[in-house]
Design an enzyme around this catalytic site. Structure first.
Site, mmCIF file in Angstrom:
data_model
loop_
_atom_site.group_PDB
_atom_site.id
_atom_site.type_symbol
_atom_site.label_atom_id
_atom_site.label_comp_id
_atom_site.label_asym_id
_atom_site.label_seq_id
_atom_site.Cartn_x
_atom_site.Cartn_y
_atom_site.Cartn_z
ATOM 1 N N ARG A 235 25.934 45.219 61.805
ATOM 2 C CA ARG A 235 25.896 45.129 63.266
ATOM 3 C C ARG A 235 25.062 43.898 63.633
ATOM 4 O O ARG A 235 24.029 43.638 63.000
ATOM 5 C CB ARG A 235 25.278 46.375 63.895
ATOM 6 N N GLU A 264 27.824 40.114 71.250
ATOM 7 C CA GLU A 264 29.225 40.186 70.863
ATOM 8 C C GLU A 264 30.044 40.485 72.102
ATOM 9 O O GLU A 264 29.684 41.449 72.804
ATOM 10 C CB GLU A 264 29.411 41.328 69.862
ATOM 11 N N HIS A 283 34.220 40.039 64.311
ATOM 12 C CA HIS A 283 34.124 41.473 63.980
ATOM 13 C C HIS A 283 35.470 42.024 63.492
ATOM 14 O O HIS A 283 36.057 42.911 64.127
ATOM 15 C CB HIS A 283 33.608 42.266 65.202
#
Ligand code: GLV
Length: 324
Positions: A235, A264, A283
């Site tokens: 993460r 993000e 991602h």
């Protein structure tokens, strides 16, 4: 029965869920805003969520009909599990089915960053490939280098298996010893500081928790080798992005391969993208056709099981199931 799906995911999920009730799917590319999420889920029995949806007590109090939240992901930092448990809501995730695909991608980032794959590719359309360069794009050898793994869970173990094929000694830090991995793969447990100082590559495989938030900051980059490469497929907020940019720009570390960032999405003009030694992807580590379908199937089976009184395959708080 009514189930809300907060994004379009592989069709197998809808096929499974339609066998038990009506399914409402959020149709847009961008995830629903908190208000739209409330509208979509109003009165529903189950939610098939993604990591973009914030599910906590304040949200659940407005949709008291919900009995299960099934995340289309292995990570669940978008969900307050205690709040769900307190309200008798089952929380389910999709582990195992994405382990190898994610580790494949972590290793791809490791190789790409070490051998400057993306940076050298991008030079060609700019017309910079004039001749064979004796000193062009010198990278870091992967084979024989020491890999430090932070977090020896399922994906950490899969990463260590891949490293074996490159003759990489593997050291790891984790709050829990993984003795099985130590015996079967010869990985060595060391403290976090030793991972920082000894590793040529560090690959991060921890969940995002209050303890792991900003685990990598200026002090940690200071301790790493100047030739070291950081790989993050966990993460984004596990790494302090500003400190990483500084460490790359000042040569405190050599490179980075990132599938996750903080923030993000990463804005197109973010300084991290200006440093050619950072390979950044949006991602996508679990994004293979097969794996996303398996995740969809598992996420839907989790919802179906809870709503039909069966035991869901992957539930984080099974204690709520026995409460009826
Ligand atoms: C993706 O990031 C996941 O947690 O599955």
């Amino acid at each position: 029965m009514r189930i809300a799906m907060t994004r379009k995911i592989p069709a197998v999920a809808q096929d499974i869920l339609q066998s038990i009730g009506d399914v409402d799917v959020w149709p847009e590319q961008m995830p629903p805003s908190p208000d739209k999420l409330l509208e979509l889920t109003d009165g529903c029995d189950g939610i098939l969520s993604t990591l973009n949806d914030r599910i906590d007590g304040a949200f659940l109090d407005q949709v008291p009909s919900v009995k299960v939240v099934s995340n289309f992901a292995v990570g669940y930092d978008n969900i307050n599990v205690d709040d769900c448990t307190a309200r008798g809501v089952a929380v389910c995730i999709t582990p195992d089915v994405l382990t190898d695909t994610t580790a494949d991608f972590a290793f791809a980032l490791l190789l790409a960053a070490a051998r400057r794959v993306s940076e050298s590719h991008q030079s060609i359309p700019r017309g910079e490939w004039k001749t064979w360069e004796p000193l062009g794009y010198l990278g870091q050898d992967v084979h024989g280098s020491t890999l430090g793994i932070v977090g020896m869970g399922r994906i950490g173990v899969a990463m260590a298996k891949r490293a074996a094929g490159f003759n990489m000694p593997v050291i790891y830090s984790d709050m829990y010893r993984n003795e099985k991995a130590e015996q079967e793969l010869g990985v060595k447990h060391v403290d976090f500081d030793e991972v920082l100082t000894r590793s040529d590559f560090i690959s991060v495989h921890v969940p995002l928790t209050p303890e792991t938030r900003q685990l990598f900051g200026a002090a940690e980059f200071e301790k790493m080798k100047e030739s070291a490469v950081l790989i993050n497929t966990s993460r984004g907020p596990v790494v302090d992005t500003n400190a990483l940019v500084d460490a790359l720009n000042s040569g405190k570390i050599w490179g980075a391969g990132l599938d996750v960032t903080d923030p993000e999405p990463l804005p197109a003009d973010h300084p991290l993208l200006e440093n050619e030694k950072a390979v950044v992807c949006p991602h996508i580590a679990s994004a293979s056709e097969t794996t996303r379908s398996r995740m969809a199937q598992l996420a839907a089976e989790n919802v179906k099981a809870v709503l039909t009184g069966e035991t869901p395959p992957r539930c984080l708080n099974p204690e709520v199931l026995s409460r009826g």
